[in-house]
Design an enzyme around this catalytic site. Structure first.
Site, mmCIF file in Angstrom:
data_model
loop_
_atom_site.group_PDB
_atom_site.id
_atom_site.type_symbol
_atom_site.label_atom_id
_atom_site.label_comp_id
_atom_site.label_asym_id
_atom_site.label_seq_id
_atom_site.Cartn_x
_atom_site.Cartn_y
_atom_site.Cartn_z
ATOM 1 C CB CYS A 52 42.716 35.375 44.641
ATOM 2 S SG CYS A 52 42.083 36.941 43.977
ATOM 3 C CG HIS A 103 46.146 36.705 42.303
ATOM 4 N ND1 HIS A 103 45.111 35.798 42.358
ATOM 5 C CD2 HIS A 103 47.241 36.048 42.787
ATOM 6 C CE1 HIS A 103 45.560 34.644 42.824
ATOM 7 N NE2 HIS A 103 46.841 34.778 43.106
ATOM 8 C CG HIS A 115 48.176 32.142 45.262
ATOM 9 N ND1 HIS A 115 48.051 32.361 43.925
ATOM 10 C CD2 HIS A 115 49.249 31.319 45.383
ATOM 11 C CE1 HIS A 115 48.985 31.713 43.257
ATOM 12 N NE2 HIS A 115 49.731 31.074 44.131
#
Length: 156
Positions: A52, A103, A115
């Site tokens: 990420c 994240h 993402h």
């Protein structure tokens, strides 16, 4: 074959969810769009595979902004921004591990963010149950001039 399937699936999702408006003609859009479907790779920072924060750092580097390769470190940058005040290019953060920020994605408009998830680079909705429950906050990294340069649609 798997990458092709992922790319086709992502494209179908874009059409179904009408993310086309999020992907118009800005530099941000044209940087993110070809990355959809690239595989997830823990520690990955290239088009061979992303995690990420590797994905967000890669995109921002293409836009002339350097980010560290850590979602927690990225969360410490820029200024806080309210969820109802998000604009394209803002970083959105989630607690997916149960122990704080773990994240990160890039807000692309229309309540959606790009993402690198476990199933590869994709577009998700902030209201999807999984992400809505884990949303931590957002940070604005791009100053107004850079935002206008990279995230605002160019006139056709």
């Amino acid at each position: 074959m798997r990458k092709l399937s992922a790319v086709l699936f992502a494209f179908a999702l874009l059409l179904v969810f009408q993310v086309g408006s999020a992907f118009a003609d800005s530099k941000l859009d044209t940087t993110v769009e070809p990355l959809i479907g690239i595989d997830y790779d823990y520690g990955g920072t290239t088009t061979d595979g992303f995690d990420c924060s590797g994905f967000t750092a890669y995109v921002f580097k293409k836009l002339g902004v350097t980010l560290p390769h850590s979602s927690k470190s990225q969360y410490g940058l820029g200024t806080k921004v309210a969820k109802d005040n998000l604009r394209a290019g803002d970083l959105v953060f989630f607690n997916t591990s149960g122990s704080g920020v773990s994240h990160v994605g890039i807000y692309v408009g229309d309540n959606k963010f790009a993402h690198a998830a476990s199933k590869g680079v994709r577009i998700s909705d902030l209201d999807e149950t999984y992400y809505a429950k884990r949303y931590v906050g957002a940070r604005r990294i791009l100053d107004s001039d850079t935002y206008k340069e990279v995230a605002v649609e160019e006139a056709k």
